[in-house]
Design a protein around this motif. Structure first.
Motif, PDB file in Angstrom:
ATOM      1  N   LEU A   1       0.815  -1.219   0.000  1.00 28.98           N
ATOM      2  CA  LEU A   1       0.000   0.000   0.000  1.00 28.98           C
ATOM      3  C   LEU A   1       0.846   1.266   0.000  1.00 28.98           C
ATOM      4  CD1 LEU A   1      -2.832  -1.110   2.427  1.00 28.98           C
ATOM      5  CD2 LEU A   1      -3.025  -0.726  -0.047  1.00 28.98           C
ATOM      6  N   SER A   2       2.073   1.184   0.516  1.00 28.37           N
ATOM      7  CA  SER A   2       2.934   2.373   0.555  1.00 28.37           C
ATOM      8  C   SER A   2       3.269   2.881  -0.848  1.00 28.37           C
ATOM      9  CB  SER A   2       4.218   2.090   1.340  1.00 28.37           C
ATOM     10  OG  SER A   2       5.071   1.224   0.620  1.00 28.37           O
ATOM     11  N   PHE A   3       3.207   2.019  -1.854  1.00 26.27           N
ATOM     12  CA  PHE A   3       3.434   2.464  -3.229  1.00 26.27           C
ATOM     13  C   PHE A   3       2.342   3.441  -3.683  1.00 26.27           C
ATOM     14  CE2 PHE A   3       5.506  -1.839  -3.566  1.00 26.27           C
ATOM     15  CZ  PHE A   3       6.793  -1.385  -3.770  1.00 26.27           C
TER      16      PHE A   3
ATOM     17  N   ASP B   1       0.141   8.230  -1.804  1.00 25.21           N
ATOM     18  CA  ASP B   1      -0.251   9.561  -2.250  1.00 25.21           C
ATOM     19  C   ASP B   1      -1.403   9.537  -3.252  1.00 25.21           C
ATOM     20  OD1 ASP B   1       1.706  10.738  -0.646  1.00 25.21           O
ATOM     21  OD2 ASP B   1       3.230  10.568  -2.224  1.00 25.21           O
ATOM     22  N   SER B   2      -1.923   8.362  -3.497  1.00 25.17           N
ATOM     23  CA  SER B   2      -3.045   8.269  -4.441  1.00 25.17           C
ATOM     24  C   SER B   2      -4.353   8.380  -3.671  1.00 25.17           C
ATOM     25  CB  SER B   2      -3.000   6.945  -5.203  1.00 25.17           C
ATOM     26  OG  SER B   2      -3.393   5.884  -4.362  1.00 25.17           O
ATOM     27  N   ASN B   3      -5.391   8.512  -4.398  1.00 24.99           N
ATOM     28  CA  ASN B   3      -6.718   8.587  -3.798  1.00 24.99           C
ATOM     29  C   ASN B   3      -7.479   7.279  -4.057  1.00 24.99           C
ATOM     30  OD1 ASN B   3      -8.648   9.943  -2.333  1.00 24.99           O
ATOM     31  ND2 ASN B   3      -9.593  10.889  -4.124  1.00 24.99           N
ATOM     32  N   LEU B   4      -6.713   6.177  -4.101  1.00 22.74           N
ATOM     33  CA  LEU B   4      -7.310   4.878  -4.394  1.00 22.74           C
ATOM     34  C   LEU B   4      -7.654   4.129  -3.114  1.00 22.74           C
ATOM     35  CD1 LEU B   4      -4.818   3.773  -7.202  1.00 22.74           C
ATOM     36  CD2 LEU B   4      -7.089   4.764  -7.500  1.00 22.74           C
ATOM     37  N   SER B   5      -8.705   3.380  -3.158  1.00 24.65           N
ATOM     38  CA  SER B   5      -9.133   2.560  -2.031  1.00 24.65           C
ATOM     39  C   SER B   5      -8.090   1.488  -1.739  1.00 24.65           C
ATOM     40  CB  SER B   5     -10.471   1.903  -2.367  1.00 24.65           C
ATOM     41  OG  SER B   5     -10.694   0.778  -1.575  1.00 24.65           O
TER      42      SER B   5
END
Length: 136
Positions: free
Chosen positions: A46-48, A51-55
């Motif tokens: 998830l750290s990848f 900065d995204s707004n993905l679930s």
């Protein structure tokens, strides 16, 4: 009739040969991953996408979907991994596992009711960014 039996026998031998080589290549690919990469936890995966707004649930679901499809433990995958090279023998253009993932992607495209250029999806990251659900 004899010719049909000979052709069928050649086909079966070629198929078995291809399966053996493919399995060998996949095993070599997986061993290389295990030797060169640290196994990632879900939090590290998830750290990848921090900065995204993905679930997060959507990211992990898609990540594991690809891993399961290619029989690769999910923690050894990285966003930059090319889907067409995940343990697939390069001679085979239309590999069944790649085709299966394409079929899944087409179904996801329908479910999301949005147009996605499947030809531009070449990496795990492309796949996730194309199909992950955005947070509202």
């Amino acid at each position: 009739m004899e010719m049909i039996i000979i052709l069928f026998s050649i086909f079966v031998i070629c198929y078995i040969f291809q399966c053996v080589i493919d399995k060998s290549h996949r095993k070599k690919y997986l061993n290389n991953l295990k030797d060169t990469r640290k196994y990632l936890s879900d939090a590290e995966i998830l750290s990848f996408y921090k900065d995204s707004n993905l679930s997060e649930i959507s990211i992990l679901e898609l990540w594991n979907e690809v891993a399961t499809n290619f029989d690769i433990p999910s923690g050894y995958l990285r966003p930059e991994d090319c889907l067409a090279e995940m343990g697939i023998l390069q001679i085979v253009v239309d590999h069944p596992k790649l085709q299966a993932l394409t079929d899944i992607a087409i179904e996801r495209e329908k479910e999301l009711n949005k147009s996605i250029d499947l030809e531009n999806i070449s990496t795990l990251d492309d796949y996730i960014k194309a199909f992950a659900v955005y947070l509202k």
